[in-house]
Design an enzyme around this catalytic site. Structure first.
Site, PDB file in Angstrom:
ATOM      1  N   SER A 147       0.827  -1.205   0.000  1.00 40.50           N
ATOM      2  CA  SER A 147       0.000   0.000   0.000  1.00 40.50           C
ATOM      3  C   SER A 147       0.858   1.250   0.000  1.00 40.50           C
ATOM      4  O   SER A 147       1.964   1.266   0.573  1.00 40.50           O
ATOM      5  CB  SER A 147      -0.900   0.017   1.236  1.00 40.50           C
ATOM      6  OG  SER A 147      -1.576   1.258   1.362  1.00 40.50           O
ATOM      7  N   TYR A 160      -2.324  -0.913   9.990  1.00 36.80           N
ATOM      8  CA  TYR A 160      -2.386  -1.208   8.555  1.00 36.80           C
ATOM      9  C   TYR A 160      -1.111  -0.743   7.865  1.00 36.80           C
ATOM     10  O   TYR A 160      -0.475  -1.500   7.114  1.00 36.80           O
ATOM     11  CB  TYR A 160      -3.607  -0.529   7.942  1.00 36.80           C
ATOM     12  CG  TYR A 160      -3.738  -0.721   6.444  1.00 36.80           C
ATOM     13  CD1 TYR A 160      -4.309  -1.882   5.925  1.00 36.80           C
ATOM     14  CD2 TYR A 160      -3.283   0.242   5.560  1.00 36.80           C
ATOM     15  CE1 TYR A 160      -4.426  -2.072   4.557  1.00 36.80           C
ATOM     16  CE2 TYR A 160      -3.392   0.059   4.189  1.00 36.80           C
ATOM     17  CZ  TYR A 160      -3.966  -1.099   3.693  1.00 36.80           C
ATOM     18  OH  TYR A 160      -4.073  -1.271   2.338  1.00 36.80           O
TER      19      TYR A 160
END
Length: 255
Positions: A147, A160
């Site tokens: 990401s 995350y």
């Protein structure tokens, strides 16, 4: 224009019931591969993806990636049904907001534990199990979906961002370790992608500001991420091993 041909290749994709995973499965099937679609709880969605794929021989495999025993069983099932795995795409992941100043210590710990268990350790364990037979065959590709948040930061979802940063580092270390075995490891780091999970926020008042993060004034679609993954899995991309490719429309630049 690149002509992807994966005829005779077997691909295992985690988190393949929707979003990027669904697009990757569709693209590999269209390119001639047999696909093992992993899912956890989205049984009906996974079945719909399975039924939509062109070609024959595709399979469904289920596992909670936070469970190492279930991971090993899932990989063994995929290998037993397909014969071997040529390409692994670690796509599955969860995103939970847990801003430090708004959450209890107990919930903070639980969210971190779950996020790391799925996003990082899940991919790590699937990679271990798949890499064993890739080493035996002296051939393979492992592509990890990380990401932009690993670089840009996720202030409301710190676990995350940390899990994806860890997956980037794992990808590079594994690329070094597996290169002598003719196994190539890369990572793809998308920014915002138009999926079911992001639809609500992209259609909200915040959506315009998100689109304006990119000079293209839009977010990626899942097919664009899938195209990058197929490129990394294709013949001729070997020298990219260890690379982390940004797919964020110049919304975040690093050098």
């Amino acid at each position: 224009m690149l002509n992807f041909n994966f005829s005779g290749k077997n691909v295992l994709i985690t988190g393949a019931s929707r979003g990027i995973g669904k697009a990757v499965a569709t693209a590999f099937a269209q390119a001639g591969a047999r696909v093992a679609l992993h899912y956890h709880q989205q049984t009906k969605a996974a079945e719909r993806v399975h039924q939509s794929l062109v070609g024959e021989g595709h399979i469904l495999v289920q596992a909670d990636l936070a469970n190492p025993v279930a991971v090993e069983q899932m990989v063994n099932q995929a290998i037993a049904q397909l014969g071997h795995i040529d390409v692994l795409v670690n796509n599955a992941g969860i995103y939970q907001e847990h801003p430090l100043k708004e959450i209890s210590y107990e919930d903070w710990q639980a969210t971190w534990q779950q996020t790391i268990s799925v996003n990082l350790l899940g991919a790590v364990n699937v990679s271990y199990c798949v890499a064993q037979q890739m080493i035996e065959r002296h051939n393979g590709r492992i592509i990890n979906v990380t990401s932009r948040g690993a670089f840009k930061g996720e202030p409301r979802a710190t676990a995350y961002a940390a899990s994806k940063a860890g997956l980037n580092a794992f990808s590079q270390s594994l690329a070094l370790h597996l290169a002598p075995h003719n196994i190539f490891v890369t990572a793809v780091a998308p920014g915002w992608v138009a999926t079911d999970m992001s639809q609500a926020i992209l259609e909200s008042p915040a959506g315009e500001a998100i689109r304006q993060q990119s000079p293209l004034n839009r977010v990626a679609n899942p097919q664009e991420v899938a195209h990058t993954i197929l490129f990394l899995a294709s013949e001729g991309a070997e020298m990219l091993t260890g690379a982390i490719l940004d797919v964020n429309g110049a919304s975040y630049l690093r050098s």
